[in-house]
Design a protein around this motif. Sequence first.
Motif, PDB file in Angstrom:
ATOM      1  N   THR A 147     -10.547  -1.926   8.684  1.00  0.00           N
ATOM      2  CA  THR A 147     -11.667  -1.994   7.754  1.00  0.00           C
ATOM      3  C   THR A 147     -12.957  -2.314   8.488  1.00  0.00           C
ATOM      4  N   SER A 148     -12.856  -3.082   9.563  1.00  0.00           N
ATOM      5  CA  SER A 148     -14.051  -3.374  10.354  1.00  0.00           C
ATOM      6  C   SER A 148     -14.634  -2.104  10.951  1.00  0.00           C
ATOM      7  N   ALA A 149     -13.765  -1.223  11.431  1.00  0.00           N
ATOM      8  CA  ALA A 149     -14.235   0.036  12.023  1.00  0.00           C
ATOM      9  C   ALA A 149     -14.858   0.954  10.985  1.00  0.00           C
ATOM     10  N   PHE A 150     -14.546   0.736   9.710  1.00  0.00           N
ATOM     11  CA  PHE A 150     -15.074   1.590   8.647  1.00  0.00           C
ATOM     12  C   PHE A 150     -16.130   0.893   7.791  1.00  0.00           C
ATOM     13  N   GLY A 151     -16.444  -0.331   8.157  1.00  0.00           N
ATOM     14  CA  GLY A 151     -17.500  -1.039   7.448  1.00  0.00           C
ATOM     15  C   GLY A 151     -17.151  -1.377   6.013  1.00  0.00           C
ATOM     16  N   ILE A 152     -15.859  -1.642   5.729  1.00  0.00           N
ATOM     17  CA  ILE A 152     -15.446  -2.003   4.376  1.00  0.00           C
ATOM     18  C   ILE A 152     -14.626  -3.283   4.436  1.00  0.00           C
ATOM     19  N   GLY A 153     -14.364  -3.862   3.274  1.00  0.00           N
ATOM     20  CA  GLY A 153     -13.588  -5.090   3.203  1.00  0.00           C
ATOM     21  C   GLY A 153     -12.089  -4.826   3.164  1.00  0.00           C
ATOM     22  N   ARG A 154     -11.297  -5.874   3.404  1.00  0.00           N
ATOM     23  CA  ARG A 154      -9.842  -5.734   3.425  1.00  0.00           C
ATOM     24  C   ARG A 154      -9.294  -5.287   2.082  1.00  0.00           C
ATOM     25  N   VAL A 155      -9.785  -5.875   1.006  1.00  0.00           N
ATOM     26  CA  VAL A 155      -9.309  -5.505  -0.330  1.00  0.00           C
ATOM     27  C   VAL A 155      -9.638  -4.052  -0.631  1.00  0.00           C
ATOM     28  N   THR A 156     -10.835  -3.632  -0.221  1.00  0.00           N
ATOM     29  CA  THR A 156     -11.216  -2.237  -0.411  1.00  0.00           C
ATOM     30  C   THR A 156     -10.305  -1.313   0.381  1.00  0.00           C
ATOM     31  N   GLY A 157      -9.928  -1.748   1.594  1.00  0.00           N
ATOM     32  CA  GLY A 157      -9.020  -0.945   2.402  1.00  0.00           C
ATOM     33  C   GLY A 157      -7.656  -0.804   1.766  1.00  0.00           C
ATOM     34  N   LEU A 158      -7.130  -1.907   1.223  1.00  0.00           N
ATOM     35  CA  LEU A 158      -5.844  -1.862   0.533  1.00  0.00           C
ATOM     36  C   LEU A 158      -5.877  -0.891  -0.638  1.00  0.00           C
ATOM     37  N   GLN A 159      -6.953  -0.951  -1.408  1.00  0.00           N
ATOM     38  CA  GLN A 159      -7.082  -0.071  -2.567  1.00  0.00           C
ATOM     39  C   GLN A 159      -7.252   1.382  -2.133  1.00  0.00           C
ATOM     40  N   ALA A 160      -7.949   1.593  -1.011  1.00  0.00           N
ATOM     41  CA  ALA A 160      -8.147   2.964  -0.514  1.00  0.00           C
ATOM     42  C   ALA A 160      -6.818   3.615  -0.172  1.00  0.00           C
ATOM     43  N   LEU A 346       5.822   4.113  13.091  1.00  0.00           N
ATOM     44  CA  LEU A 346       6.531   4.031  14.365  1.00  0.00           C
ATOM     45  C   LEU A 346       6.601   2.590  14.851  1.00  0.00           C
ATOM     46  N   ARG A 347       5.591   1.807  14.504  1.00  0.00           N
ATOM     47  CA  ARG A 347       5.483   0.428  14.980  1.00  0.00           C
ATOM     48  C   ARG A 347       5.817  -0.571  13.872  1.00  0.00           C
ATOM     49  N   THR A 348       6.165  -1.781  14.282  1.00  0.00           N
ATOM     50  CA  THR A 348       6.348  -2.857  13.316  1.00  0.00           C
ATOM     51  C   THR A 348       5.008  -3.183  12.677  1.00  0.00           C
ATOM     52  N   HIS A 349       4.995  -3.287  11.369  1.00  0.00           N
ATOM     53  CA  HIS A 349       3.724  -3.572  10.702  1.00  0.00           C
ATOM     54  C   HIS A 349       3.957  -4.351   9.414  1.00  0.00           C
ATOM     55  N   LYS A 350       2.906  -5.016   8.969  1.00  0.00           N
ATOM     56  CA  LYS A 350       2.951  -5.765   7.715  1.00  0.00           C
ATOM     57  C   LYS A 350       2.744  -4.776   6.573  1.00  0.00           C
ATOM     58  N   THR A 351       3.600  -4.848   5.572  1.00  0.00           N
ATOM     59  CA  THR A 351       3.536  -3.843   4.514  1.00  0.00           C
ATOM     60  C   THR A 351       3.935  -4.434   3.175  1.00  0.00           C
ATOM     61  N   ASN A 352       3.583  -3.720   2.138  1.00  0.00           N
ATOM     62  CA  ASN A 352       4.034  -4.025   0.782  1.00  0.00           C
ATOM     63  C   ASN A 352       5.274  -3.174   0.524  1.00  0.00           C
ATOM     64  N   LEU A 353       6.432  -3.813   0.341  1.00  0.00           N
ATOM     65  CA  LEU A 353       7.685  -3.076   0.181  1.00  0.00           C
ATOM     66  C   LEU A 353       7.677  -2.197  -1.058  1.00  0.00           C
ATOM     67  N   GLU A 354       6.817  -2.510  -2.027  1.00  0.00           N
ATOM     68  CA  GLU A 354       6.757  -1.696  -3.240  1.00  0.00           C
ATOM     69  C   GLU A 354       6.015  -0.386  -3.007  1.00  0.00           C
ATOM     70  N   THR A 355       5.055  -0.378  -2.102  1.00  0.00           N
ATOM     71  CA  THR A 355       4.259   0.839  -1.872  1.00  0.00           C
ATOM     72  C   THR A 355       4.673   1.594  -0.614  1.00  0.00           C
ATOM     73  N   LEU A 356       5.496   0.980   0.248  1.00  0.00           N
ATOM     74  CA  LEU A 356       5.902   1.647   1.485  1.00  0.00           C
ATOM     75  C   LEU A 356       6.587   2.996   1.243  1.00  0.00           C
TER      76      LEU A 356
END
Length: 428
Positions: A147-160, A346-356
């Motif tokens: 989100t930093s690279a795109f100039g948006i907030g974390r919540v906005t990124g999640l929703q995107a 491919l990599r280990t990442h933090k995720t929401n199991l409902e949306t994965l």
Amino acid sequence: MAEMDGGGCGHGLRAEEMEAVAIAVSTVVLETMNEMSSSSRDVAKQLLVQLCVALSSGVFPRQTSRWWIKRRTGGTWEDLRQSDDATDEYYRQKLHMSMAMFKQIVAALAAFVEKKVTHYRTPLPAEQVIAFALYRWAFGETYESGTSAFGIGRVTGLQAVRDVTSALLRVYLDTIKWPVGRRRAQILRTFCDKGFPNCFGAIDCTHIYIDKPADAPSANYYDRNHKFSVQAQVVVDLDLRILDVHVGYPGSVHGVRVLHNSQLWRRAQTGELFDTAPENLSHGVVTLGYLLGDNGYPVACPWIVQPYGGIDQGPVEERFDNRQKVARGCVEKAFGRLKCMWRLFLRTHKTNLETLPQQFVAVCTLHHILLDAGIDFDENLLWEVGPDGVRRRVDLAIVGGGGGGQPQSSNVEGELLRNVLRDRLALM
């Protein structure tokens, strides 16, 4: 003088025209210097010196940067917004597609991701929302850095990511589907040419590594590789197109259980999956269709043909296993292209199991879109340099069948089909 180019001139002006403009600007500055403050005069003098150096060397700023000059802008999104001879290559590097392909996807999804203008905010443009989701999937960035690279907030990124996932699955609803008609005939013909008549595809599972889940029994997701993961089962044809996908079961579950709980199994059991004309083989064996699998699938499943395995093989069985492995290799190739282009999976990442699961199906959809568009796959993505400095192939986390010993379970129908295919390949 931010970016300089040794080509001579820019902005569409000839060198003599640039010189005339520069002289005119210098004259105006000199005439107004007496009216400036001392600090302003110092700045004006520095600018005049730089201008004189540019005039003497014949070097002027370009309107667009050359492709070999690295941009210095405000982040990934600002770079993607540029329109110069570096842009298309930048799209391929960051989003694994051409700018034209990206615009085509934006045109298809825009209506489903655009937000209404309100008195409280101006919504992000659709192309920025879509670009962020693609970038996160392509690079596996955390929401914080992405989100930093795109100039948006974390919540906005999640929703995107949620919005783009939903839009892809709605717009490209029929991209992943069981083949019918002409497409089915083509698949059957290509497998028949490999020695497997009436074969619909190859099946296998892969692990999608995740951080230790916080809102689910973590032991269920702890797989045999001592990592937390979710499994994805896919069926692939020889063109690397995904015909069926089933994702979401915990990593500790055996692949056979994943199969038994999938819609694929239910359709096969009710006779809906293999609906082509029967193929009459030797020894009175008739098949409506089957898939190629590895040793992880029991011969008790009559419509999955697995290799013989074992170390005391005869030449006929060994030839069958080799040919079966080559044909089944389309699954590994598909996983390689899919997971190396969309490295979040491919990599280990933090995720929401409902949306994965929905996100994985979304990148499978993108996999098809890029295949249909003829987007090439960079084979270098299959390799990486480890902590020890050694270059090796990436781990695709394909579940596989484990040991190569003889299967423990069997049935007459499955054995007959495999033996007939073995004898057929021996004559090719």
